[in-house]
Design an enzyme around this catalytic site. Sequence first.
Site, short mmCIF file in Angstrom:
data_model
loop_
_atom_site.label_atom_id
_atom_site.label_comp_id
_atom_site.label_asym_id
_atom_site.label_seq_id
_atom_site.Cartn_x
_atom_site.Cartn_y
_atom_site.Cartn_z
N HIS A 63 3.71 -2.20 3.12
CA HIS A 63 3.73 -0.86 2.51
C HIS A 63 5.05 -0.71 1.76
CE1 HIS A 63 0.83 -0.60 5.79
NE2 HIS A 63 0.25 0.36 5.10
N ASP A 79 0.82 -1.22 0.00
CA ASP A 79 0.00 0.00 0.00
C ASP A 79 0.86 1.27 0.00
OD1 ASP A 79 -2.01 -1.83 0.33
OD2 ASP A 79 -2.88 -0.87 2.09
ZN ZN Z 1 -2.56 3.21 3.17
#
Ligand code: ZN
Length: 257
Positions: A219, A74
Amino acid sequence: MLKHAVLFPFFLVIGVLALLHAIWQGSFGWLAFVCCAGVGITAWGAFDIRLGYFTETFYRKKHLSSKLVALTFDDGPTAHTAQILELLQQHGAKATFFCVGKQLLVYPEVLKEIVHQGHTVGNHTFSHSRSFGFLNETQVKEEIGRTDEVIRNLLGRSPKFFRPPFGVTNPSVAKAVKYTKHQVIGWSNRSLDTITFDEGKIFERVCRKLTPGDIILFHDTSPRTVDVLRRLLPYLQKEGYTCVSVDVLLNLYPYDT
Ligand SMILES: [Zn+2]
């Protein structure tokens, strides 16, 4: 699993009865209990994407006999995404990148490389606002629509997967994705790589909870995650796991065309 559409009217009726009881008896204990229970369940439903409390969510593949997992990244693309792509390529792993629109404007070529290497792209809003949970339906639609447009301009098609920032769902998000026809993708295995500073602990956390069918949340925003992947990808191979994109894991088509 209980849903907001069922529980909200239920709590409304119970709340009115508790209010009448409070006025009649002069005792506010039941009213306070009902209010606390309603607020607590709503907050739980908003922050735990696995519940699918406000809208249907996909967060893992259940009852999977083969050892498939889906790595997801992400908040990118960023300067670290290229290193992640290199590692994935080295280990023959496919992944899904939930991209932020404003980041795509900075790293458009990285998006093309993600798709070129056979990975999947999803929508993670345009600005990834910290106040995402407080946006109204129109604002959520704008956040989704702007990123869809950036991706369409770069790839010629738009993603159908949407992951809300922080995994927050609420009535505004539910109405927006119903309108935009996006499928909400959550996770079942959270690395906590943005708040854990020890790569070893991140690796151990993911491995401890690992089961076939997991959607794993990372992430692509720090070198820490790159270091974890250097250890995790060989480990997954050794344990017989295959890393596939979310669409392959869930057997869903990820784009509008
Ligand atoms: Zn996010």
